[in-house]
Design a protein around this motif. Sequence first.
Motif, PDB file in Angstrom:
ATOM      1  N   MET B 188      -0.826   6.828   5.772  1.00 56.10           N
ATOM      2  CA  MET B 188       0.243   5.840   5.702  1.00 56.10           C
ATOM      3  C   MET B 188      -0.185   4.576   6.444  1.00 56.10           C
ATOM      4  O   MET B 188       0.054   3.463   5.992  1.00 56.10           O
ATOM      5  CB  MET B 188       1.510   6.396   6.366  1.00 56.10           C
ATOM      6  N   GLU B 189      -0.835   4.789   7.592  1.00 46.83           N
ATOM      7  CA  GLU B 189      -1.241   3.638   8.398  1.00 46.83           C
ATOM      8  C   GLU B 189      -2.235   2.772   7.648  1.00 46.83           C
ATOM      9  O   GLU B 189      -2.217   1.549   7.782  1.00 46.83           O
ATOM     10  CB  GLU B 189      -1.854   4.112   9.717  1.00 46.83           C
ATOM     11  N   MET B 190      -3.072   3.400   6.827  1.00 50.35           N
ATOM     12  CA  MET B 190      -4.073   2.624   6.086  1.00 50.35           C
ATOM     13  C   MET B 190      -3.418   1.586   5.199  1.00 50.35           C
ATOM     14  O   MET B 190      -3.897   0.458   5.089  1.00 50.35           O
ATOM     15  CB  MET B 190      -4.949   3.548   5.245  1.00 50.35           C
ATOM     16  N   ILE B 191      -2.304   1.949   4.568  1.00 51.78           N
ATOM     17  CA  ILE B 191      -1.627   1.004   3.697  1.00 51.78           C
ATOM     18  C   ILE B 191      -0.986  -0.118   4.509  1.00 51.78           C
ATOM     19  O   ILE B 191      -1.026  -1.289   4.122  1.00 51.78           O
ATOM     20  CB  ILE B 191      -0.567   1.719   2.827  1.00 51.78           C
ATOM     21  N   VAL B 192      -0.413   0.239   5.667  1.00 50.31           N
ATOM     22  CA  VAL B 192       0.185  -0.785   6.531  1.00 50.31           C
ATOM     23  C   VAL B 192      -0.879  -1.786   6.972  1.00 50.31           C
ATOM     24  O   VAL B 192      -0.700  -3.002   6.884  1.00 50.31           O
ATOM     25  CB  VAL B 192       0.848  -0.135   7.765  1.00 50.31           C
ATOM     26  N   ARG B 193      -2.001  -1.262   7.427  1.00 46.33           N
ATOM     27  CA  ARG B 193      -3.091  -2.145   7.871  1.00 46.33           C
ATOM     28  C   ARG B 193      -3.620  -2.982   6.710  1.00 46.33           C
ATOM     29  O   ARG B 193      -3.945  -4.149   6.869  1.00 46.33           O
ATOM     30  CB  ARG B 193      -4.261  -1.321   8.434  1.00 46.33           C
ATOM     31  N   ALA B 194      -3.689  -2.350   5.532  1.00 45.74           N
ATOM     32  CA  ALA B 194      -4.203  -3.078   4.359  1.00 45.74           C
ATOM     33  C   ALA B 194      -3.327  -4.285   4.066  1.00 45.74           C
ATOM     34  O   ALA B 194      -3.815  -5.372   3.763  1.00 45.74           O
ATOM     35  CB  ALA B 194      -4.260  -2.148   3.153  1.00 45.74           C
ATOM     36  N   ARG B 195      -2.001  -4.099   4.169  1.00 45.79           N
ATOM     37  CA  ARG B 195      -1.102  -5.224   3.928  1.00 45.79           C
ATOM     38  C   ARG B 195      -1.287  -6.310   4.971  1.00 45.79           C
ATOM     39  O   ARG B 195      -1.260  -7.494   4.674  1.00 45.79           O
ATOM     40  CB  ARG B 195       0.353  -4.750   3.939  1.00 45.79           C
ATOM     41  N   GLN B 196      -1.487  -5.876   6.231  1.00 47.18           N
ATOM     42  CA  GLN B 196      -1.684  -6.860   7.296  1.00 47.18           C
ATOM     43  C   GLN B 196      -2.940  -7.678   7.071  1.00 47.18           C
ATOM     44  O   GLN B 196      -2.992  -8.858   7.401  1.00 47.18           O
ATOM     45  CB  GLN B 196      -1.794  -6.160   8.653  1.00 47.18           C
ATOM     46  N   LEU B 197      -3.954  -7.023   6.506  1.00 47.98           N
ATOM     47  CA  LEU B 197      -5.211  -7.726   6.257  1.00 47.98           C
ATOM     48  C   LEU B 197      -5.212  -8.427   4.908  1.00 47.98           C
ATOM     49  O   LEU B 197      -6.233  -8.921   4.448  1.00 47.98           O
ATOM     50  CB  LEU B 197      -6.382  -6.734   6.315  1.00 47.98           C
ATOM     51  N   ASN B 198      -4.039  -8.442   4.245  1.00 49.81           N
ATOM     52  CA  ASN B 198      -3.880  -9.111   2.955  1.00 49.81           C
ATOM     53  C   ASN B 198      -4.755  -8.575   1.843  1.00 49.81           C
ATOM     54  O   ASN B 198      -5.193  -9.315   0.977  1.00 49.81           O
ATOM     55  CB  ASN B 198      -4.129 -10.632   3.092  1.00 49.81           C
ATOM     56  N   TYR B 199      -4.999  -7.264   1.854  1.00 51.91           N
ATOM     57  CA  TYR B 199      -5.681  -6.662   0.719  1.00 51.91           C
ATOM     58  C   TYR B 199      -4.672  -6.470  -0.407  1.00 51.91           C
ATOM     59  O   TYR B 199      -3.498  -6.230  -0.163  1.00 51.91           O
ATOM     60  CB  TYR B 199      -6.271  -5.303   1.108  1.00 51.91           C
ATOM     61  N   THR B 200      -5.142  -6.529  -1.647  1.00 52.53           N
ATOM     62  CA  THR B 200      -4.223  -6.344  -2.780  1.00 52.53           C
ATOM     63  C   THR B 200      -4.163  -4.862  -3.145  1.00 52.53           C
ATOM     64  O   THR B 200      -5.173  -4.159  -3.134  1.00 52.53           O
ATOM     65  CB  THR B 200      -4.714  -7.134  -4.002  1.00 52.53           C
ATOM     66  N   ILE B 201      -2.956  -4.409  -3.433  1.00 54.39           N
ATOM     67  CA  ILE B 201      -2.743  -3.002  -3.722  1.00 54.39           C
ATOM     68  C   ILE B 201      -2.063  -2.841  -5.067  1.00 54.39           C
ATOM     69  O   ILE B 201      -1.031  -3.446  -5.319  1.00 54.39           O
ATOM     70  CB  ILE B 201      -1.865  -2.355  -2.628  1.00 54.39           C
ATOM     71  N   GLY B 202      -2.631  -2.011  -5.924  1.00 55.94           N
ATOM     72  CA  GLY B 202      -2.020  -1.740  -7.220  1.00 55.94           C
ATOM     73  C   GLY B 202      -1.500  -0.311  -7.248  1.00 55.94           C
ATOM     74  O   GLY B 202      -1.883   0.514  -6.434  1.00 55.94           O
ATOM     75  N   GLU B 203      -0.608  -0.041  -8.205  1.00 54.82           N
ATOM     76  CA  GLU B 203      -0.056   1.312  -8.294  1.00 54.82           C
ATOM     77  C   GLU B 203      -0.177   1.865  -9.697  1.00 54.82           C
ATOM     78  O   GLU B 203      -0.050   1.136 -10.673  1.00 54.82           O
ATOM     79  CB  GLU B 203       1.429   1.301  -7.917  1.00 54.82           C
ATOM     80  N   VAL B 204      -0.411   3.161  -9.787  1.00 52.21           N
ATOM     81  CA  VAL B 204      -0.484   3.834 -11.080  1.00 52.21           C
ATOM     82  C   VAL B 204       0.458   5.033 -11.036  1.00 52.21           C
ATOM     83  O   VAL B 204       0.410   5.811 -10.092  1.00 52.21           O
ATOM     84  CB  VAL B 204      -1.936   4.320 -11.338  1.00 52.21           C
ATOM     85  N   PRO B 205       1.334   5.203 -12.016  1.00 54.30           N
ATOM     86  CA  PRO B 205       2.224   6.368 -12.001  1.00 54.30           C
ATOM     87  C   PRO B 205       1.417   7.634 -12.261  1.00 54.30           C
ATOM     88  O   PRO B 205       0.591   7.669 -13.175  1.00 54.30           O
ATOM     89  CB  PRO B 205       3.192   6.104 -13.158  1.00 54.30           C
ATOM     90  N   ILE B 206       1.658   8.645 -11.431  1.00 52.75           N
ATOM     91  CA  ILE B 206       0.973   9.919 -11.616  1.00 52.75           C
ATOM     92  C   ILE B 206       1.974  11.062 -11.533  1.00 52.75           C
ATOM     93  O   ILE B 206       3.062  10.897 -10.998  1.00 52.75           O
ATOM     94  CB  ILE B 206      -0.093  10.149 -10.521  1.00 52.75           C
ATOM     95  N   SER B 207       1.569  12.197 -12.047  1.00 54.06           N
ATOM     96  CA  SER B 207       2.431  13.370 -11.906  1.00 54.06           C
ATOM     97  C   SER B 207       1.781  14.316 -10.914  1.00 54.06           C
ATOM     98  O   SER B 207       0.569  14.494 -10.897  1.00 54.06           O
ATOM     99  CB  SER B 207       2.640  14.057 -13.252  1.00 54.06           C
ATOM    100  N   PHE B 208       2.613  14.897 -10.084  1.00 52.29           N
ATOM    101  CA  PHE B 208       2.133  15.834  -9.089  1.00 52.29           C
ATOM    102  C   PHE B 208       2.623  17.210  -9.496  1.00 52.29           C
ATOM    103  O   PHE B 208       3.815  17.427  -9.671  1.00 52.29           O
ATOM    104  CB  PHE B 208       2.701  15.433  -7.724  1.00 52.29           C
ATOM    105  N   VAL B 209       1.663  18.130  -9.657  1.00 53.83           N
ATOM    106  CA  VAL B 209       2.067  19.478 -10.079  1.00 53.83           C
ATOM    107  C   VAL B 209       1.765  20.464  -8.966  1.00 53.83           C
ATOM    108  O   VAL B 209       0.631  20.607  -8.526  1.00 53.83           O
ATOM    109  CB  VAL B 209       1.305  19.888 -11.357  1.00 53.83           C
ATOM    110  N   ASP B 210       2.795  21.129  -8.524  1.00 51.29           N
ATOM    111  CA  ASP B 210       2.621  22.171  -7.526  1.00 51.29           C
ATOM    112  C   ASP B 210       2.220  23.434  -8.284  1.00 51.29           C
ATOM    113  O   ASP B 210       3.052  24.072  -8.923  1.00 51.29           O
ATOM    114  CB  ASP B 210       3.936  22.368  -6.778  1.00 51.29           C
ATOM    115  N   ARG B 211       0.943  23.770  -8.193  1.00 51.23           N
ATOM    116  CA  ARG B 211       0.405  24.815  -9.064  1.00 51.23           C
ATOM    117  C   ARG B 211       1.031  26.180  -8.830  1.00 51.23           C
ATOM    118  O   ARG B 211       1.234  26.949  -9.753  1.00 51.23           O
ATOM    119  CB  ARG B 211      -1.100  24.897  -8.814  1.00 51.23           C
TER     120      ARG B 211
END
Lengths: 123, 237
Positions: B188-211
């Motif tokens: 979680m912290e990596m994303i916070v730091r990434a925003r602080q450093l102005n890195y661009t973040i994209g999102e892709v919808p995924i499905s999570f399957v609990d096997r």
Amino acid sequence: MLPLVGGRRLNLVRFSFLLLRGALLSFLAVIMTKLAQWLWGLAILGSTWAALTTGALGLELPLSCQEVLWPLPAYLLVSAGCYALGTVGYRVATFHDCEDAARELQSQIQEARADLARRGLRF
Amino acid sequence: MASLEVSGSPPRSRRELEVRSTLQDKYSVLLPTYNERENLPLIVWLLVKSFSESGINYEIIIIDDGSPDGTRDVAEQLEKIYGSDRILLRPREKKLGLGTAYIHGMKHATGNYIIIMDADLSHHPKFIPEFIRKQKEGNFDIVSGTRYKGNGGVYGWDLKRKIIRLYRKEVLEKLIEKCVSKGYVFQMEMIVRARQLNYTIGEVPISFVDRVYGESKLGGNEIVSFLRGLLTLFATT
């Protein structure tokens, strides 16, 4: 809920203390954490509200204004709470259930095991 | 069709530059494992299938922390089957934590992009070409999978935070350097730091399957530790 007995309550108190101390230090060091920003914002809004409602600034606001201003923090708090609960509830209710993904995974697992066994993997 | 020189002469056009850079992209998948003897062959098979079907250059780096169930043995067999240029074994003696596993894995990664995911089939590798496409589309520094947007979703209710992300190699190196938390709060912290450093973040919808859906994994403990992590980030970043 977890019972707050002895040691746990002390940990909670210690944890909160650490957070607040951190907020104060970050505020003093000018590199404001999110917590420090929020506390700063709340302090400004809170003192403004207090000044206006207690008439400390000597301003004479019309009665209708005063009637709205006085309970405003409570209204805002309740609205924020309702919004939060509503959003969580809505998101949970509309969360997608991926049954076909589960089926697809199961069939691919069969395929994988067969192919790997063919290639010599001993499970 | 004229053949393209991959190295040497300067690009004659912007199109050639794009194609050349695509030809030179390599994706390193970091798989930290602990007691994943059953899942490891399956995840590797699915990864190889997705990458080969899309013609993507890849390598899979397996970082096993001394699993007692024989994960390392299975990994060695996979290396024999798929080749040591595709499956890289970089094990460690004992459980040393996720962050250090990534650092260790990155030292041996020869790709210019890093993909971080769990070895337990919670995320299906079929989404990886989608991640790569998204990254190219928006020239993002980071692409993260989300269960909450588009046609993302879950099957089964595992509250543990599973994360699948694609990073540019230099971005991940920078972020790991800056992060201080442990466990999944670190993700979680990596994303916070990434925003602080102005890195661009994209999102892709995924499905999570609990096997192994059917066993109850809901625990109050997970909720408490998640909230603790969140509050710690709130107060320290």
